[in-house]
Design an enzyme around this catalytic site. Structure first.
Site, PDB file in Angstrom:
ATOM      1  N   ARG A 247       0.857  -1.186   0.000  1.00 28.14           N
ATOM      2  CA  ARG A 247       0.000   0.000   0.000  1.00 28.14           C
ATOM      3  C   ARG A 247       0.893   1.236   0.000  1.00 28.14           C
ATOM      4  NH1 ARG A 247      -3.095  -3.204  -1.308  1.00 28.14           N
ATOM      5  NH2 ARG A 247      -5.130  -3.739  -0.441  1.00 28.14           N
ATOM      6  N   GLU A 276      -3.192   7.657  -8.237  1.00 26.12           N
ATOM      7  CA  GLU A 276      -3.367   6.655  -9.286  1.00 26.12           C
ATOM      8  C   GLU A 276      -4.459   7.114 -10.250  1.00 26.12           C
ATOM      9  OE1 GLU A 276      -3.876   2.695  -7.757  1.00 26.12           O
ATOM     10  OE2 GLU A 276      -2.001   2.749  -6.628  1.00 26.12           O
ATOM     11  N   HIS A 295      -0.217  -0.799 -10.556  1.00 26.37           N
ATOM     12  CA  HIS A 295      -1.042  -1.479  -9.550  1.00 26.37           C
ATOM     13  C   HIS A 295      -1.619  -2.776 -10.114  1.00 26.37           C
ATOM     14  CE1 HIS A 295      -3.503  -0.589  -5.667  1.00 26.37           C
ATOM     15  NE2 HIS A 295      -3.138  -1.864  -5.744  1.00 26.37           N
TER      16      HIS A 295
END
Length: 321
Positions: A247, A276, A295
């Site tokens: 994370r 993101e 990701h």
């Protein structure tokens, strides 16, 4: 073999008709294909496109007994789920970030997700990032004829794991196969278990200062927010490989950017970010010493299969229902 047994249980568990409402059609082709061929005795109610407004959300959730949602397809509206009050909300993947599971459970709605379904995928991706950052310090920059900085060999190198959950344990085993020595600062690992796993327990500061590779595997929680702060990041050597597939908020990202910009960290590999998608002009995308992936550490065909099959299993009636 385990997945085959799970599919057999899935088929055998169906004792009556079960309708599963999927309010958001997945953007992943593989998820759509899996849901198009549900287990015998189940029916999947799908829709041609995502809900366009709250009224459409209400219409899709109205009367739903069981709701299934793939975690990478956005958030579910908690308030509308509370109003619709389905019996089960099944998340294929982790529920965190998809829905307020505590609020739903507090209202008597069962929320089930699929923990551990992407452990192997994330661990293998972590190892690939370690290898890329160790051997590709120029990242995506074109070769101009000058000799690049030498790479880092991993045999006998020290791998420091910040956190020691299922992903980190798998990374440890894979990297031990490469000849790496593994350290961790986990407070939950006993001395006997560490010895059995061939892992050495060390304090966090010693791990950061003494590791050739540092891989972060912490869960996002108030206690882990910016756990690797400016001071701790400053303990890393410039050529230490820093990898994060966990994370973004467990690292002080502003401090990380400063260290990269100043050349104080020259080998960084990231799959998670505080913004993101990562902006094209972000130093983490433009620095030749940083390897980034969008990701996608969790994203393999097998991980999707496990998430969806386990979520479908969670939708089925149980003997005690």
């Amino acid at each position: 073999m385990a997945d085959c047994r799970r599919r057999d249980r899935l088929n055998a568990a169906v004792t009556g008709g079960t309708q599963i409402t999927v309010p958001v059609p997945s953007r992943h082709d593989r998820v759509r294909r899996l849901l198009a061929a549900p287990p015998p005795g189940t029916r999947v109610l799908g829709f041609p496109g995502p809900p366009t407004d709250r009224a459409q959300w209400r219409a899709r959730l109205r009367g739903a007994d069981t709701v299934l949602h793939f975690f990478d397809d956005g958030q579910l509206p908690t308030d509308l789920l509370l109003a619709a009050a389905p019996r089960i909300v099944a998340i294929a993947g982790p529920a965190g970030g998809c829905v307020d599971a505590a609020a739903l459970r507090g209202a008597g709605i069962t929320v089930l997700d699929t923990p551990g379904a992407a452990v192997r995928a994330v661990a293998e991706h972590t190892v690939s990032l370690i290898l890329q950052a160790a051997r590709s310090p120029l990242g995506h920059q074109p070769w101009d004829g000058r000799p690049p900085p030498p790479g880092v060999e991993l045999e006998d190198a020290v791998l420091g794991l910040v956190g020691f959950g299922l992903v980190a344990r798998t990374v440890a085993r894979l990297c031990q196969g490469l000849g790496m020595r593994v350290h961790t600062c986990s407070a939950h690992l006993s001395a006997a278990e560490a010895a059995a796993l061939g892992v050495e327990r060390v304090p966090l500061g010693e791990l950061l200062a003494g590791s050739d590779v540092v891989s972060v595997h912490l869960r996002a929680a108030p206690s882990t927010a910016e756990r690797l702060d400016r001071g701790l990041l400053g303990l890393l050597r410039p050529d230490t490989v820093l990898v994060n597939t966990a994370r973004a908020d467990v690292i002080d990202m502003a401090a990380l950017r400063e260290l990269v910009r100043a050349g104080r960290l020259r080998r960084v590999a990231l799959d998670v970010f505080d913004i993101e998608p990562l902006p094209a002009d972000d130093i983490l995308r433009t620095s030749p010493g940083v390897v980034v992936t969008p990701h996608t550490a969790w994203l393999t065909g097998r991980s999707i299969d496990r998430m969806v099959s386990r979520a479908l299993l969670n939708c089925l009636p149980r003997k005690d229902d």
